[in-house]
Design a protein around this motif. Structure first.
Motif, PDB file in Angstrom:
ATOM      1  N   ASP A  24     -76.880 -38.872   1.039  1.00 11.10           N
ATOM      2  CA  ASP A  24     -75.568 -39.130   0.444  1.00 11.10           C
ATOM      3  C   ASP A  24     -74.475 -38.839   1.465  1.00 11.10           C
ATOM      4  OD1 ASP A  24     -76.481 -39.785  -2.223  1.00 11.10           O
ATOM      5  OD2 ASP A  24     -77.013 -37.668  -2.401  1.00 11.10           O
ATOM      6  N   ALA A  25     -74.573 -39.496   2.613  1.00 14.53           N
ATOM      7  CA  ALA A  25     -73.690 -39.179   3.746  1.00 14.53           C
ATOM      8  C   ALA A  25     -72.213 -39.262   3.375  1.00 14.53           C
ATOM      9  CB  ALA A  25     -73.995 -40.102   4.918  1.00 14.53           C
ATOM     10  N   GLU A  26     -71.825 -40.324   2.696  1.00 13.04           N
ATOM     11  CA  GLU A  26     -70.405 -40.499   2.416  1.00 13.04           C
ATOM     12  C   GLU A  26     -69.901 -39.450   1.427  1.00 13.04           C
ATOM     13  OE1 GLU A  26     -67.471 -43.832   0.600  1.00 13.04           O
ATOM     14  OE2 GLU A  26     -68.927 -44.567   2.076  1.00 13.04           O
ATOM     15  N   ASP A  27     -70.650 -39.241   0.345  1.00 17.55           N
ATOM     16  CA  ASP A  27     -70.217 -38.256  -0.659  1.00 17.55           C
ATOM     17  C   ASP A  27     -70.224 -36.841  -0.098  1.00 17.55           C
ATOM     18  OD1 ASP A  27     -69.622 -40.003  -2.666  1.00 17.55           O
ATOM     19  OD2 ASP A  27     -71.584 -39.887  -3.628  1.00 17.55           O
ATOM     20  N   ASN A  28     -71.306 -36.470   0.581  1.00 16.96           N
ATOM     21  CA  ASN A  28     -71.392 -35.118   1.134  1.00 16.96           C
ATOM     22  C   ASN A  28     -70.374 -34.912   2.253  1.00 16.96           C
ATOM     23  OD1 ASN A  28     -73.359 -34.159  -0.619  1.00 16.96           O
ATOM     24  ND2 ASN A  28     -75.026 -34.926   0.639  1.00 16.96           N
ATOM     25  N   GLY A  29     -70.194 -35.924   3.074  1.00 13.93           N
ATOM     26  CA  GLY A  29     -69.209 -35.844   4.144  1.00 13.93           C
ATOM     27  C   GLY A  29     -67.798 -35.679   3.585  1.00 13.93           C
ATOM     28  N   THR A  30     -67.534 -36.396   2.500  1.00 11.98           N
ATOM     29  CA  THR A  30     -66.227 -36.296   1.838  1.00 11.98           C
ATOM     30  C   THR A  30     -66.037 -34.903   1.257  1.00 11.98           C
ATOM     31  OG1 THR A  30     -66.276 -38.657   1.318  1.00 11.98           O
ATOM     32  CG2 THR A  30     -64.764 -37.297   0.037  1.00 11.98           C
ATOM     33  N   THR A  31     -67.058 -34.389   0.580  1.00 17.30           N
ATOM     34  CA  THR A  31     -66.988 -33.043   0.000  1.00 17.30           C
ATOM     35  C   THR A  31     -66.671 -32.011   1.072  1.00 17.30           C
ATOM     36  OG1 THR A  31     -68.556 -33.637  -1.733  1.00 17.30           O
ATOM     37  CG2 THR A  31     -68.306 -31.286  -1.277  1.00 17.30           C
ATOM     38  N   VAL A  32     -67.342 -32.126   2.220  1.00 18.06           N
ATOM     39  CA  VAL A  32     -67.139 -31.176   3.320  1.00 18.06           C
ATOM     40  C   VAL A  32     -65.693 -31.235   3.824  1.00 18.06           C
ATOM     41  CG1 VAL A  32     -67.750 -30.724   5.743  1.00 18.06           C
ATOM     42  CG2 VAL A  32     -69.553 -31.047   4.037  1.00 18.06           C
ATOM     43  N   LEU A  33     -65.178 -32.436   4.034  1.00 21.71           N
ATOM     44  CA  LEU A  33     -63.802 -32.562   4.528  1.00 21.71           C
ATOM     45  C   LEU A  33     -62.792 -32.061   3.502  1.00 21.71           C
ATOM     46  CD1 LEU A  33     -63.466 -35.976   6.401  1.00 21.71           C
ATOM     47  CD2 LEU A  33     -63.671 -33.693   7.360  1.00 21.71           C
ATOM     48  N   VAL A  34     -62.988 -32.431   2.241  1.00 21.49           N
ATOM     49  CA  VAL A  34     -62.049 -32.013   1.200  1.00 21.49           C
ATOM     50  C   VAL A  34     -62.017 -30.486   1.109  1.00 21.49           C
ATOM     51  CG1 VAL A  34     -61.569 -32.051  -1.291  1.00 21.49           C
ATOM     52  CG2 VAL A  34     -62.167 -34.170  -0.102  1.00 21.49           C
ATOM     53  N   ARG A  35     -63.185 -29.858   1.207  1.00 20.13           N
ATOM     54  CA  ARG A  35     -63.233 -28.391   1.207  1.00 20.13           C
ATOM     55  C   ARG A  35     -62.486 -27.813   2.399  1.00 20.13           C
ATOM     56  NH1 ARG A  35     -69.100 -25.974  -0.678  1.00 20.13           N
ATOM     57  NH2 ARG A  35     -69.007 -27.113  -2.642  1.00 20.13           N
ATOM     58  N   MET A  36     -62.704 -28.421   3.550  1.00 22.03           N
ATOM     59  CA  MET A  36     -62.040 -27.931   4.758  1.00 22.03           C
ATOM     60  C   MET A  36     -60.518 -28.046   4.603  1.00 22.03           C
ATOM     61  SD  MET A  36     -62.490 -28.977   8.783  1.00 22.03           S
ATOM     62  CE  MET A  36     -61.690 -30.575   8.738  1.00 22.03           C
ATOM     63  N   PHE A  37     -60.048 -29.203   4.158  1.00 21.10           N
ATOM     64  CA  PHE A  37     -58.602 -29.412   4.005  1.00 21.10           C
ATOM     65  C   PHE A  37     -58.005 -28.502   2.938  1.00 21.10           C
ATOM     66  CE2 PHE A  37     -59.353 -34.072   5.376  1.00 21.10           C
ATOM     67  CZ  PHE A  37     -59.246 -33.724   6.711  1.00 21.10           C
ATOM     68  N   THR A  38     -58.805 -28.192   1.910  1.00 24.29           N
ATOM     69  CA  THR A  38     -58.311 -27.369   0.809  1.00 24.29           C
ATOM     70  C   THR A  38     -58.306 -25.892   1.187  1.00 24.29           C
ATOM     71  OG1 THR A  38     -59.357 -28.990  -0.654  1.00 24.29           O
ATOM     72  CG2 THR A  38     -58.546 -27.023  -1.691  1.00 24.29           C
ATOM     73  N   GLU A  39     -59.403 -25.446   1.813  1.00 23.49           N
ATOM     74  CA  GLU A  39     -59.543 -24.022   2.155  1.00 23.49           C
ATOM     75  C   GLU A  39     -58.824 -23.662   3.460  1.00 23.49           C
ATOM     76  OE1 GLU A  39     -63.760 -23.350   2.167  1.00 23.49           O
ATOM     77  OE2 GLU A  39     -63.965 -23.989   0.075  1.00 23.49           O
ATOM     78  N   HIS A  40     -58.630 -24.658   4.321  1.00 26.79           N
ATOM     79  CA  HIS A  40     -57.950 -24.440   5.610  1.00 26.79           C
ATOM     80  C   HIS A  40     -56.905 -25.539   5.782  1.00 26.79           C
ATOM     81  CE1 HIS A  40     -61.242 -21.664   6.769  1.00 26.79           C
ATOM     82  NE2 HIS A  40     -61.985 -22.520   6.112  1.00 26.79           N
TER      83      HIS A  40
END
Length: 154
Positions: A24-40
């Motif tokens: 699930d490259a696109e979904d997991n990749g999106t989750t990772v970026l969204v977390r990064m942008f939200t937490e940092h």
């Protein structure tokens, strides 16, 4: 050092762990970026087109965020295919590091942040063993990226 020392068993288990994420490259990749942008939130400043997005929901829907998430996962996937070949691995990591250092001017600490979020997501989805078998890959990746930055005078 420029050589990597992954045993065959480490290569196999790292690939197995990564495959689960990459399905699930696109979904997991999106989750990772969204977390990064939200937490940092400071990491968003590097992406001009993400700057105005404040809600995680908005980011998740963004074609640009999704596209970059997939791009990140595709690059990692290429590296994972070459864990048993230092030269090929560095052939991917070096230009990537150079681009982020010289053109994009991304602070190298962000590579550790994104790697840690990937490991965190792996653990949530697939458990501690999955995370553990991929940790060495993220350490190698960050080490080599930092080396490229040093060469570029960071």
């Amino acid at each position: 050092s420029s050589t990597m020392s992954f045993s065959d068993a480490e290569v196999q288990s790292a690939r197995g762990a990564w495959e689960k994420m990459y399905v699930d490259a696109e979904d997991n990749g999106t989750t990772v970026l969204v977390r990064m942008f939200t937490e940092h939130p400071d990491t968003k400043s590097y992406f001009t087109h993400f700057k105005g997005m404040d809600s995680a929901e908005e980011m998740k829907q963004s074609d640009q965020v999704r596209g970059h998430g997939k791009k990140v996962f595709t690059a990692i996937n290429d590296m994972v295919q070459h864990l048993d070949n230092s030269e090929a691995f560095l052939g991917i990591v070096n230009p990537l590091g150079k681009k982020h250092a010289t053109q994009l001017k991304i602070d190298p600490k962000n590579f550790r942040i994104i790697c840690d979020i990937i490991l965190q997501l792996m653990e949530e989805k697939f458990g501690g063993d999955c995370k553990a078998s991929f940790e060495k890959v993220t350490n190698e990746l960050c080490t080599h990226l930092n080396n490229v930055y040093k060469e570029e005078g960071w």
